[in-house]
Design a protein around this motif. Sequence first.
Motif, mmCIF file in Angstrom:
data_model
loop_
_atom_site.group_PDB
_atom_site.id
_atom_site.type_symbol
_atom_site.label_atom_id
_atom_site.label_comp_id
_atom_site.label_asym_id
_atom_site.label_seq_id
_atom_site.Cartn_x
_atom_site.Cartn_y
_atom_site.Cartn_z
ATOM 1 N N PRO A 228 0.695 -1.163 0.332
ATOM 2 C CA PRO A 228 -0.323 -0.089 0.142
ATOM 3 C C PRO A 228 0.599 0.935 0.435
ATOM 4 O O PRO A 228 0.159 2.279 0.161
ATOM 5 N N LEU A 229 2.030 1.474 0.153
ATOM 6 C CA LEU A 229 3.036 2.050 -0.397
ATOM 7 C C LEU A 229 3.373 3.111 -1.142
ATOM 8 O O LEU A 229 4.344 4.489 -1.126
ATOM 9 N N LEU A 230 3.418 2.791 -2.179
ATOM 10 C CA LEU A 230 2.913 3.907 -3.678
ATOM 11 C C LEU A 230 4.336 3.222 -4.268
ATOM 12 O O LEU A 230 4.470 4.663 -4.772
ATOM 13 N N GLY A 231 5.523 2.708 -3.962
ATOM 14 C CA GLY A 231 6.795 2.049 -4.168
ATOM 15 C C GLY A 231 7.121 2.716 -5.362
ATOM 16 O O GLY A 231 6.119 1.661 -6.136
ATOM 17 N N ILE A 232 7.559 3.142 -5.909
ATOM 18 C CA ILE A 232 8.062 2.653 -7.705
ATOM 19 C C ILE A 232 8.680 2.557 -8.055
ATOM 20 O O ILE A 232 10.446 2.788 -7.245
ATOM 21 N N ALA A 233 8.880 1.414 -8.691
ATOM 22 C CA ALA A 233 9.959 0.765 -9.232
ATOM 23 C C ALA A 233 10.237 1.425 -10.754
ATOM 24 O O ALA A 233 9.649 1.159 -11.800
ATOM 25 N N ASP A 234 12.013 0.996 -11.204
ATOM 26 C CA ASP A 234 12.464 1.486 -12.739
ATOM 27 C C ASP A 234 12.076 0.378 -13.411
ATOM 28 O O ASP A 234 13.109 -0.154 -13.496
ATOM 29 N N LEU A 235 10.992 0.102 -13.675
ATOM 30 C CA LEU A 235 10.529 -1.164 -14.945
ATOM 31 C C LEU A 235 11.597 -1.458 -16.095
ATOM 32 O O LEU A 235 12.163 -3.261 -15.761
ATOM 33 N N SER A 236 12.693 -0.809 -16.515
ATOM 34 C CA SER A 236 13.399 -0.551 -17.554
ATOM 35 C C SER A 236 14.836 -1.081 -17.230
ATOM 36 O O SER A 236 15.037 -2.295 -17.098
ATOM 37 N N ALA A 237 15.267 -0.077 -15.516
ATOM 38 C CA ALA A 237 16.732 -0.787 -15.050
ATOM 39 C C ALA A 237 15.702 -2.293 -14.569
ATOM 40 O O ALA A 237 16.993 -3.278 -14.690
ATOM 41 N N LEU A 238 15.391 -2.823 -13.467
ATOM 42 C CA LEU A 238 15.134 -3.937 -13.106
ATOM 43 C C LEU A 238 14.968 -4.785 -14.607
ATOM 44 O O LEU A 238 15.431 -6.106 -13.669
ATOM 45 N N ALA A 239 13.848 -4.620 -15.721
ATOM 46 C CA ALA A 239 13.964 -6.024 -17.291
ATOM 47 C C ALA A 239 15.865 -5.468 -16.896
ATOM 48 O O ALA A 239 15.881 -7.176 -17.256
ATOM 49 N N GLY A 240 16.794 -4.961 -16.979
ATOM 50 C CA GLY A 240 18.696 -5.334 -17.105
ATOM 51 C C GLY A 240 18.943 -6.052 -15.854
ATOM 52 O O GLY A 240 19.696 -6.657 -16.347
ATOM 53 N N HIS B 142 8.728 10.505 -7.973
ATOM 54 C CA HIS B 142 8.055 10.979 -8.649
ATOM 55 C C HIS B 142 8.111 11.321 -10.279
ATOM 56 O O HIS B 142 8.048 10.778 -11.355
ATOM 57 N N GLU B 143 9.518 11.098 -9.906
ATOM 58 C CA GLU B 143 10.324 11.318 -11.758
ATOM 59 C C GLU B 143 10.325 9.925 -12.575
ATOM 60 O O GLU B 143 10.196 10.226 -13.626
ATOM 61 N N THR B 144 10.389 8.807 -11.637
ATOM 62 C CA THR B 144 10.833 7.481 -12.292
ATOM 63 C C THR B 144 9.247 7.241 -12.534
ATOM 64 O O THR B 144 8.773 6.835 -13.945
ATOM 65 N N ALA B 145 7.927 7.982 -11.707
ATOM 66 C CA ALA B 145 6.637 7.823 -12.474
ATOM 67 C C ALA B 145 6.155 8.355 -13.448
ATOM 68 O O ALA B 145 6.198 7.836 -14.768
ATOM 69 N N ALA B 146 6.754 9.632 -13.380
ATOM 70 C CA ALA B 146 6.620 10.413 -14.461
ATOM 71 C C ALA B 146 7.342 9.951 -15.814
ATOM 72 O O ALA B 146 6.873 10.082 -17.168
ATOM 73 N N LYS B 147 8.186 8.766 -15.849
ATOM 74 C CA LYS B 147 8.989 8.781 -17.018
ATOM 75 C C LYS B 147 8.607 7.659 -17.570
ATOM 76 O O LYS B 147 8.360 6.996 -19.126
ATOM 77 N N GLN B 148 7.469 6.635 -16.835
ATOM 78 C CA GLN B 148 6.664 5.746 -17.144
ATOM 79 C C GLN B 148 5.786 4.808 -17.391
ATOM 80 O O GLN B 148 4.918 3.688 -17.402
ATOM 81 N N MET B 149 5.217 6.619 -16.229
ATOM 82 C CA MET B 149 3.854 6.185 -16.244
ATOM 83 C C MET B 149 3.113 7.113 -17.083
ATOM 84 O O MET B 149 3.377 8.947 -17.414
ATOM 85 N N ARG B 150 1.581 7.005 -17.869
ATOM 86 C CA ARG B 150 0.567 8.438 -18.130
ATOM 87 C C ARG B 150 0.240 9.693 -17.354
ATOM 88 O O ARG B 150 0.675 10.872 -17.756
ATOM 89 N N ARG B 151 -0.356 8.338 -16.040
ATOM 90 C CA ARG B 151 -0.575 9.504 -14.742
ATOM 91 C C ARG B 151 -0.197 9.279 -13.939
ATOM 92 O O ARG B 151 0.138 7.984 -14.101
ATOM 93 N N PHE B 152 -0.466 9.110 -12.862
ATOM 94 C CA PHE B 152 -0.575 8.545 -11.445
ATOM 95 C C PHE B 152 -1.588 7.749 -10.781
ATOM 96 O O PHE B 152 -0.855 6.576 -9.189
ATOM 97 N N GLY B 153 -2.299 7.232 -10.827
ATOM 98 C CA GLY B 153 -2.885 6.295 -10.630
ATOM 99 C C GLY B 153 -4.300 7.041 -9.809
ATOM 100 O O GLY B 153 -4.232 8.607 -9.359
ATOM 101 N N GLY B 154 -5.026 6.014 -9.060
ATOM 102 C CA GLY B 154 -6.086 5.765 -8.635
ATOM 103 C C GLY B 154 -5.456 6.040 -6.608
ATOM 104 O O GLY B 154 -6.660 6.028 -6.266
ATOM 105 N N MET B 155 -4.425 5.117 -6.722
ATOM 106 C CA MET B 155 -4.592 5.251 -4.820
ATOM 107 C C MET B 155 -4.354 6.205 -4.124
ATOM 108 O O MET B 155 -2.266 6.755 -4.980
#
Length: 385
Positions: free
Chosen positions: A156-168, A293-306
């Motif tokens: 529930p903490l709305l943490g953001i992971a850098d998905l491209s970096a984790l894929a790497g 916030h910056e990672t989310a802005a890079k990989q998401m269109r907007r920030f969601g409803g939670m």
Amino acid sequence: MTDDTSGLGFETRAIHAGQQPDPRTGAVIVPIYQTSTYAQDGVGGTREGDYEYSRTANPTRTALEQQLASLEGARHGLAFASGMAASDAVLRSTVRPGDHLVLGNDAYGGTFRLIDKVLTAWGVTYTVADLADVDAVRAAVRPETKLIWCESPSNPLLGIADLSALAGVAHDNGARLVVDNTFATPYLQTPLALGADIVVHSTTKYLGGHSDVVGGAVLTNEDEVREQLFFLRNAAGAVPGAFDAWLTLRGIKTLAVRMERHCDNAELVAEALAAHPKVAQVYYPGLESHPGHETAAKQMRRFGGMVSFRHADGEQAALDVAAGTELFILAESLGGIESLIEHPGRMTHASAEGSMLEVPADLVRLSVGIEDARDLIEDLRRALG
Ligand SMILES: *Cc1c(COP(=O)(O)O)cnc(C)c1O
């Protein structure tokens, strides 16, 4: 209208992908094929792609799978009876006894329970890591690691992971990255395009969108993964019924407009909470103060409803707010059109108590619905006192 909708926009694909008018009657809406079995041309004469038995395949379910695959930009989609059935199928098709996986430190409680209680008994090991910290994930990976299991935004903490970096990190080790995309939905984020190998959904949440159906889905571009998942689903039988598939198919048609309003309202609620004296901290990736916030802005269109927040006066005050709203309904789950409120420590995440996934006791989680934002903010202000 041809079958190929790949060049069309998101909203168009949500309404048309997999959903051509019924060839026999012209019905515009895909029928609920409420049948367990199908007449065959002759003994053993079923052509490839034809239907035999609804555990194996059902046309309403096929339409949902094509719609979801189109929205996630995936070659293959498979629908399941629940999000957990989808996660279970992914885990049992991609890891074996002796394998290891890396899991986020605020993973969905049910996913943690499945890995911690069921998979470990089967000889699989795991390490919990902060997925927002790429170096910590790299350090957690071992030669026998087969999967990194990621949620972004997390629950529930709305943490953001850098998905491209984790894929790497996963691919450097010959492992796969699985993304549970339930919180973002394909409208806000498409993990396969960022390098993920498998996407999992609880369609119970935003995709169904109306709190009236439980379901799950898996999306992938890998033929081999699709074959294994299809085999396991048919062998184990965790399929959604035709009516549940139809409800989900219908819900997804309005996903784009719903998500826009969820995001509008959540932004306003997060700002109002951040300015409230009784609120110690707000977790919402749309706030510039959020570390992701910056990672989310890079990989998401907007920030969601939670949106989650900590009450400045501690656990009892957080419990009182959760029980004290009128419009926000005290309930588990999320992603429906109506606003919900809950206390993760005593409700959704109670099973994580004492583990590395324990959540703060003064935490309150909101699923911000699509009502009038002014009413929602007023309801929270009243409950906060
Ligand atoms: C709800 C949820 C699940 C589990 O899905 P069910 O449909 O309840 O089985 C998995 N992951 C996340 C992020 C969820 O919110």
